[in-house]
Design a protein around this motif. Structure first.
Motif, PDB file in Angstrom:
ATOM      1  N   MET A  30     -63.299 -20.259  15.530  1.00 22.55           N
ATOM      2  CA  MET A  30     -61.857 -19.615  15.846  1.00 22.55           C
ATOM      3  C   MET A  30     -61.401 -19.247  14.357  1.00 22.55           C
ATOM      4  SD  MET A  30     -59.768 -19.971  18.561  1.00 22.55           S
ATOM      5  CE  MET A  30     -59.917 -20.440  20.157  1.00 22.55           C
ATOM      6  N   ALA A  31     -60.526 -17.998  14.453  1.00 20.48           N
ATOM      7  CA  ALA A  31     -60.139 -17.359  13.160  1.00 20.48           C
ATOM      8  C   ALA A  31     -58.898 -18.165  12.705  1.00 20.48           C
ATOM      9  CB  ALA A  31     -59.573 -15.968  13.492  1.00 20.48           C
ATOM     10  N   LYS A  32     -58.745 -18.085  11.258  1.00 23.79           N
ATOM     11  CA  LYS A  32     -57.428 -19.066  10.908  1.00 23.79           C
ATOM     12  C   LYS A  32     -56.423 -17.935  10.827  1.00 23.79           C
ATOM     13  CE  LYS A  32     -59.572 -22.175   7.881  1.00 23.79           C
ATOM     14  NZ  LYS A  32     -59.150 -23.512   7.264  1.00 23.79           N
ATOM     15  N   PRO A  33     -55.017 -18.473  10.830  1.00 26.80           N
ATOM     16  CA  PRO A  33     -54.047 -17.544  10.911  1.00 26.80           C
ATOM     17  C   PRO A  33     -53.984 -16.898   9.647  1.00 26.80           C
ATOM     18  CG  PRO A  33     -53.109 -19.826  10.736  1.00 26.80           C
ATOM     19  CD  PRO A  33     -54.640 -19.790  10.913  1.00 26.80           C
ATOM     20  N   ASN A  34     -53.406 -15.870   9.716  1.00 27.49           N
ATOM     21  CA  ASN A  34     -53.151 -14.608   8.651  1.00 27.49           C
ATOM     22  C   ASN A  34     -52.279 -15.543   7.434  1.00 27.49           C
ATOM     23  OD1 ASN A  34     -52.823 -12.537   6.799  1.00 27.49           O
ATOM     24  ND2 ASN A  34     -51.927 -11.297   8.345  1.00 27.49           N
ATOM     25  N   LYS A  35     -52.831 -15.530   6.489  1.00 27.17           N
ATOM     26  CA  LYS A  35     -52.332 -16.087   4.950  1.00 27.17           C
ATOM     27  C   LYS A  35     -50.859 -15.503   4.643  1.00 27.17           C
ATOM     28  CE  LYS A  35     -55.148 -19.463   3.468  1.00 27.17           C
ATOM     29  NZ  LYS A  35     -54.980 -20.907   3.214  1.00 27.17           N
ATOM     30  N   LYS A  36     -51.143 -14.193   4.563  1.00 31.53           N
ATOM     31  CA  LYS A  36     -49.789 -13.773   4.159  1.00 31.53           C
ATOM     32  C   LYS A  36     -48.571 -13.835   5.340  1.00 31.53           C
ATOM     33  CE  LYS A  36     -47.823  -9.250   2.890  1.00 31.53           C
ATOM     34  NZ  LYS A  36     -47.727  -7.945   3.643  1.00 31.53           N
ATOM     35  N   GLY A  37     -49.024 -13.892   6.436  1.00 29.00           N
ATOM     36  CA  GLY A  37     -47.960 -14.067   7.541  1.00 29.00           C
ATOM     37  C   GLY A  37     -47.025 -12.826   7.677  1.00 29.00           C
ATOM     38  N   PRO A  38     -46.257 -13.138   8.809  1.00 31.52           N
ATOM     39  CA  PRO A  38     -45.260 -11.978   9.116  1.00 31.52           C
ATOM     40  C   PRO A  38     -43.964 -12.238   8.398  1.00 31.52           C
ATOM     41  CG  PRO A  38     -45.304 -13.647  10.690  1.00 31.52           C
ATOM     42  CD  PRO A  38     -46.283 -14.086   9.778  1.00 31.52           C
ATOM     43  N   VAL A  39     -43.085 -10.997   8.269  1.00 31.60           N
ATOM     44  CA  VAL A  39     -41.984 -11.063   7.567  1.00 31.60           C
ATOM     45  C   VAL A  39     -40.826 -11.290   8.295  1.00 31.60           C
ATOM     46  CG1 VAL A  39     -43.045  -9.327   5.776  1.00 31.60           C
ATOM     47  CG2 VAL A  39     -41.853  -8.467   7.914  1.00 31.60           C
ATOM     48  N   THR A  40     -41.117 -11.297   9.631  1.00 33.08           N
ATOM     49  CA  THR A  40     -39.737 -11.712  10.284  1.00 33.08           C
ATOM     50  C   THR A  40     -39.427 -13.242  10.389  1.00 33.08           C
ATOM     51  OG1 THR A  40     -41.221 -11.860  12.491  1.00 33.08           O
ATOM     52  CG2 THR A  40     -39.747  -9.647  12.079  1.00 33.08           C
ATOM     53  N   THR A  41     -38.079 -13.632  10.016  1.00 29.62           N
ATOM     54  CA  THR A  41     -37.699 -15.047  10.221  1.00 29.62           C
ATOM     55  C   THR A  41     -37.098 -15.486  11.249  1.00 29.62           C
ATOM     56  OG1 THR A  41     -37.928 -14.801   7.814  1.00 29.62           O
ATOM     57  CG2 THR A  41     -36.796 -16.751   8.669  1.00 29.62           C
ATOM     58  N   VAL A  42     -37.159 -16.620  11.816  1.00 28.41           N
ATOM     59  CA  VAL A  42     -36.327 -17.202  12.757  1.00 28.41           C
ATOM     60  C   VAL A  42     -35.882 -18.453  12.334  1.00 28.41           C
ATOM     61  CG1 VAL A  42     -37.422 -15.816  14.591  1.00 28.41           C
ATOM     62  CG2 VAL A  42     -38.332 -18.143  14.034  1.00 28.41           C
ATOM     63  N   ASP A  43     -34.638 -18.883  13.038  1.00 34.43           N
ATOM     64  CA  ASP A  43     -34.332 -20.211  12.712  1.00 34.43           C
ATOM     65  C   ASP A  43     -34.650 -21.163  13.921  1.00 34.43           C
ATOM     66  OD1 ASP A  43     -33.024 -19.442  10.244  1.00 34.43           O
ATOM     67  OD2 ASP A  43     -31.111 -18.810  11.208  1.00 34.43           O
ATOM     68  N   VAL A  44     -34.970 -22.337  13.474  1.00 42.83           N
ATOM     69  CA  VAL A  44     -35.537 -23.174  14.492  1.00 42.83           C
ATOM     70  C   VAL A  44     -34.431 -24.422  14.720  1.00 42.83           C
ATOM     71  CG1 VAL A  44     -37.451 -24.780  15.329  1.00 42.83           C
ATOM     72  CG2 VAL A  44     -37.931 -22.773  14.228  1.00 42.83           C
ATOM     73  N   TYR A  45     -33.831 -24.538  15.801  1.00 42.28           N
ATOM     74  CA  TYR A  45     -32.817 -25.455  16.100  1.00 42.28           C
ATOM     75  C   TYR A  45     -33.268 -26.798  16.868  1.00 42.28           C
ATOM     76  CZ  TYR A  45     -29.964 -22.183  14.008  1.00 42.28           C
ATOM     77  OH  TYR A  45     -29.115 -21.317  13.200  1.00 42.28           O
TER      78      TYR A  45
ATOM     79  N   CYS B 254     -45.967 -24.297  14.956  1.00 40.61           N
ATOM     80  CA  CYS B 254     -45.308 -23.929  13.704  1.00 40.61           C
ATOM     81  C   CYS B 254     -46.187 -24.328  12.747  1.00 40.61           C
ATOM     82  CB  CYS B 254     -44.064 -24.793  13.557  1.00 40.61           C
ATOM     83  SG  CYS B 254     -42.896 -24.181  12.334  1.00 40.61           S
ATOM     84  N   PHE B 255     -46.882 -23.354  12.237  1.00 37.61           N
ATOM     85  CA  PHE B 255     -47.828 -23.629  11.008  1.00 37.61           C
ATOM     86  C   PHE B 255     -47.103 -23.897   9.704  1.00 37.61           C
ATOM     87  CE2 PHE B 255     -50.426 -20.578  13.608  1.00 37.61           C
ATOM     88  CZ  PHE B 255     -51.458 -21.338  13.723  1.00 37.61           C
ATOM     89  N   LYS B 256     -47.603 -25.093   9.050  1.00 37.95           N
ATOM     90  CA  LYS B 256     -46.898 -25.499   7.857  1.00 37.95           C
ATOM     91  C   LYS B 256     -46.929 -24.622   6.823  1.00 37.95           C
ATOM     92  CE  LYS B 256     -48.166 -30.504   8.869  1.00 37.95           C
ATOM     93  NZ  LYS B 256     -48.348 -31.543   8.377  1.00 37.95           N
ATOM     94  N   GLU B 257     -47.901 -23.685   6.587  1.00 34.64           N
ATOM     95  CA  GLU B 257     -47.766 -22.868   5.433  1.00 34.64           C
ATOM     96  C   GLU B 257     -46.920 -21.592   5.882  1.00 34.64           C
ATOM     97  OE1 GLU B 257     -51.690 -20.157   6.786  1.00 34.64           O
ATOM     98  OE2 GLU B 257     -51.995 -21.799   5.672  1.00 34.64           O
TER      99      GLU B 257
ATOM    100  N   LEU C 140     -54.073 -30.124  14.223  1.00 39.49           N
ATOM    101  CA  LEU C 140     -54.784 -29.228  13.388  1.00 39.49           C
ATOM    102  C   LEU C 140     -54.981 -27.977  14.432  1.00 39.49           C
ATOM    103  CD1 LEU C 140     -57.458 -30.813  11.406  1.00 39.49           C
ATOM    104  CD2 LEU C 140     -55.543 -29.428  10.403  1.00 39.49           C
ATOM    105  N   VAL C 141     -54.540 -26.876  14.112  1.00 38.08           N
ATOM    106  CA  VAL C 141     -54.514 -25.860  15.156  1.00 38.08           C
ATOM    107  C   VAL C 141     -55.505 -24.779  14.352  1.00 38.08           C
ATOM    108  CG1 VAL C 141     -53.480 -23.814  16.474  1.00 38.08           C
ATOM    109  CG2 VAL C 141     -52.385 -26.024  16.145  1.00 38.08           C
ATOM    110  N   ARG C 142     -56.690 -24.437  14.843  1.00 39.37           N
ATOM    111  CA  ARG C 142     -57.686 -23.306  14.245  1.00 39.37           C
ATOM    112  C   ARG C 142     -58.304 -23.941  12.919  1.00 39.37           C
ATOM    113  NH1 ARG C 142     -54.519 -18.292  14.881  1.00 39.37           N
ATOM    114  NH2 ARG C 142     -53.275 -18.872  16.581  1.00 39.37           N
ATOM    115  N   GLY C 143     -58.085 -25.136  12.599  1.00 38.78           N
ATOM    116  CA  GLY C 143     -58.266 -25.708  11.382  1.00 38.78           C
ATOM    117  C   GLY C 143     -57.163 -25.741  10.559  1.00 38.78           C
TER     118      GLY C 143
END
Length: 83
Positions: free
Chosen positions: A1-16, A38-41, A66-69
């Motif tokens: 499986m592929a790992k999530p993109n390191k750079k990540g998206p730019v849109t931010t959401v608030d989690v309540y 929710c990926f920790k990184e 662990l999701v996709r390592g």
């Protein structure tokens, strides 16, 4: 499986917390789907003292997995919502 993109998206959401409406995370979310994990990184700001426990009401809202390592928090259905 592929790992999530390191750079990540730019849109931010608030989690309540769904129970007491306390702010838990500011998270860089990708895609249009619902918030399942929710990926920790990708967490920009963490407002919890103990991982996966709401700081205000003390309810457990996620599990560490662990999701996709990659370490992530897997949310329990109906315990959180994102804006």
């Amino acid at each position: 499986m592929a790992k999530p993109n390191k750079k990540g998206p730019v849109t931010t959401v608030d989690v309540y917390c769904a129970k007491c409406r306390a702010l838990l995370y500011k998270y860089r979310k990708g895609g249009k789907g619902s918030l399942v994990k929710c990926f920790k990184e990708r967490i920009r700001e963490d407002f919890t003292q103990t991982p996966c426990v709401c700081p205000q009401c003390g309810s457990l809202f996620a599990r560490e997995q662990l999701v996709r390592g990659t370490p992530a928090f897997k949310f329990i259905g109906g315990k959180v919502f994102a804006k």
